[in-house]
Design an enzyme around this catalytic site. Structure first.
Site, PDB file in Angstrom:
ATOM      1  N   CYS A  87       0.839  -1.202   0.000  1.00  0.00           N
ATOM      2  CA  CYS A  87       0.000   0.000   0.000  1.00  0.00           C
ATOM      3  C   CYS A  87       0.867   1.243   0.000  1.00  0.00           C
ATOM      4  O   CYS A  87       2.042   1.208   0.376  1.00  0.00           O
ATOM      5  CB  CYS A  87      -0.898   0.051   1.243  1.00  0.00           C
ATOM      6  N   CYS A 144      -2.943   5.130   2.551  1.00  0.00           N
ATOM      7  CA  CYS A 144      -4.035   4.179   2.363  1.00  0.00           C
ATOM      8  C   CYS A 144      -5.016   4.240   3.537  1.00  0.00           C
ATOM      9  O   CYS A 144      -4.604   4.266   4.709  1.00  0.00           O
ATOM     10  CB  CYS A 144      -3.491   2.759   2.233  1.00  0.00           C
ATOM     11  N   CYS A 177      -2.442  -3.026  -3.599  1.00  0.00           N
ATOM     12  CA  CYS A 177      -3.709  -2.819  -2.899  1.00  0.00           C
ATOM     13  C   CYS A 177      -4.742  -2.270  -3.899  1.00  0.00           C
ATOM     14  O   CYS A 177      -4.463  -1.316  -4.632  1.00  0.00           O
ATOM     15  CB  CYS A 177      -3.521  -1.840  -1.751  1.00  0.00           C
ATOM     16  N   CYS A 222      -6.041   1.577  -2.508  1.00  0.00           N
ATOM     17  CA  CYS A 222      -5.264   2.833  -2.618  1.00  0.00           C
ATOM     18  C   CYS A 222      -4.485   2.951  -3.921  1.00  0.00           C
ATOM     19  O   CYS A 222      -3.926   4.012  -4.207  1.00  0.00           O
ATOM     20  CB  CYS A 222      -4.324   2.991  -1.426  1.00  0.00           C
TER      21      CYS A 222
END
Length: 357
Positions: A50, A54, A81, A84
């Site tokens: 991430c 995030c 991810c 994000c």
């Protein structure tokens, strides 16, 4: 007359060094958007990586590892991810950095279509992206680059007309229009120490000592501690320096009050001179709440140039409006005060007063 000065191509932007693990973890806890693109966090229990900002729930610290970029995370077996989209952050920041280098290396101001094509994006999308990352449109940034060149060439021997063309303007009229907006005076007046410009000034008392407050007819152009007419005249030896009037008296009192009451909202006209990058830094400084500080690196990241830490420090150093543009709220990365144009003791006193409020 040489109307185009050949410039060397700008170097490919180099990413900042990755912060240490403790700083990375702190950035994740704070969901610090300014750190997006500088590293990614990898979660061992989920196998995803991430960006720092995030919005997902934070994992336990022992399950987090930090790597410099998405490529390193993918090589280690992690996947991006879906909340994000960390890959997009790195691409966007690199694209903006490449566009800035392209603008700064161009002999003439490039069109949006050319800038976007160089960055690999559609024009309208890249226009929004560039403004989000830098606080300026590509056209505004390019104007700032030309004004910076104009200032540099005006400082050299030669005619004003030659300086205008060497700075990348296709016609003097555009240069004079930009100069009125960014220099506060015509190119010839700037080159000749302010000749033809009118500046009103006065010294006002504050709790931290006397302050010089000066303004053109457009707005405040100088606020400083411990200066007077001699220092102002040294900056603009050929400008017409006039005593204060009622309008400047009122502005000076409001400026002085900022020293003791920094939280007061002040909407005063300003007439400061700077490149697009410097103006973006000064805007970021004005966004820092009283009682808080930011590092030079955080300011550079906030204006979309995380690698320009030294340039952010330089922009703070050439700030002409003490207190109103609060460069005293910027410190070194290790928390030490760093420099201040009007002395470190003044900086320490301003910060102490703000934190006591």
């Amino acid at each position: 007359m040489n109307q185009m000065t050949r410039r060397k191509p700008a170097p490919t932007p180099v990413a900042d060094a990755m912060p240490d693990d403790d700083a990375c973890w702190d950035a994740f806890l704070a969901r610090d958007r300014a750190m997006d693109g500088r590293f990614v966090g990898c979660v061992a229990t989920t196998g995803i990586y991430c960006k720092p900002s995030c919005a997902a729930r934070h994992p336990k610290r022992e399950n987090m590892a930090f790597l410099p970029d998405p490529a390193a995370a993918q090589a280690a077996g992690y996947r991006a991810c879906l909340r994000c989209h960390p890959d997009a952050v790195g691409r966007d920041r690199l694209a903006v950095a490449a566009a800035i280098a392209f603008i700064e290396a161009a002999e003439e101001t490039p069109r949006l279509e050319a800038i976007a094509a160089h960055a690999g994006y559609a024009p309208h999308h890249f226009h929004r992206l560039f403004k989000r990352e830098t606080g300026l449109t590509p056209a505004a940034y390019a104007r700032g680059v030309r004004v910076g060149r104009l200032k540099a060439t005006l400082a050299q021997p030669g005619s004003v007309t030659a300086a205008i063309y060497d700075a990348g303007y296709s016609a003097p009229s555009r240069a004079y229009a930009d100069a009125r907006q960014h220099l506060g005076m015509t190119p010839s007046a700037w080159k000749d120490g302010g000749r033809g410009a009118t500046i009103r000034w006065r010294v006002v008392d504050s709790s931290l000592g006397p302050m010089l407050v000066a303004a053109t007819d457009k707005g405040l152009c100088r606020i400083s501690f411990g200066e007077g007419e001699a220092e102002l005249r040294a900056r603009f030896p050929h400008a017409a320096l006039l005593p204060s009037d009622d309008a400047l008296d009122a502005m000076a009192q409001r400026v002085s009050a900022l020293v003791d009451d920094p939280g007061t909202h002040v909407d005063l006209p300003i007439d400061v001179r700077g490149t697009a990058f410097q103006q973006a830094v000064w805007a970021a400084l004005r966004a820092i709440p009283p009682g808080e500080t930011r590092s030079y690196g955080e300011i550079a990241a906030a204006v979309g140039r995380p690698g320009a830490v030294r340039a952010a420090g330089t922009a703070c150093g050439v700030n002409n409006l003490a207190v109103l543009i609060p460069c005293h709220r910027v410190v070194r990365g290790d928390g030490t005060l760093g420099g201040y144009a009007w002395g470190v003791e003044k900086k320490r006193a301003l910060l102490a007063q703000e934190k006591g409020k």
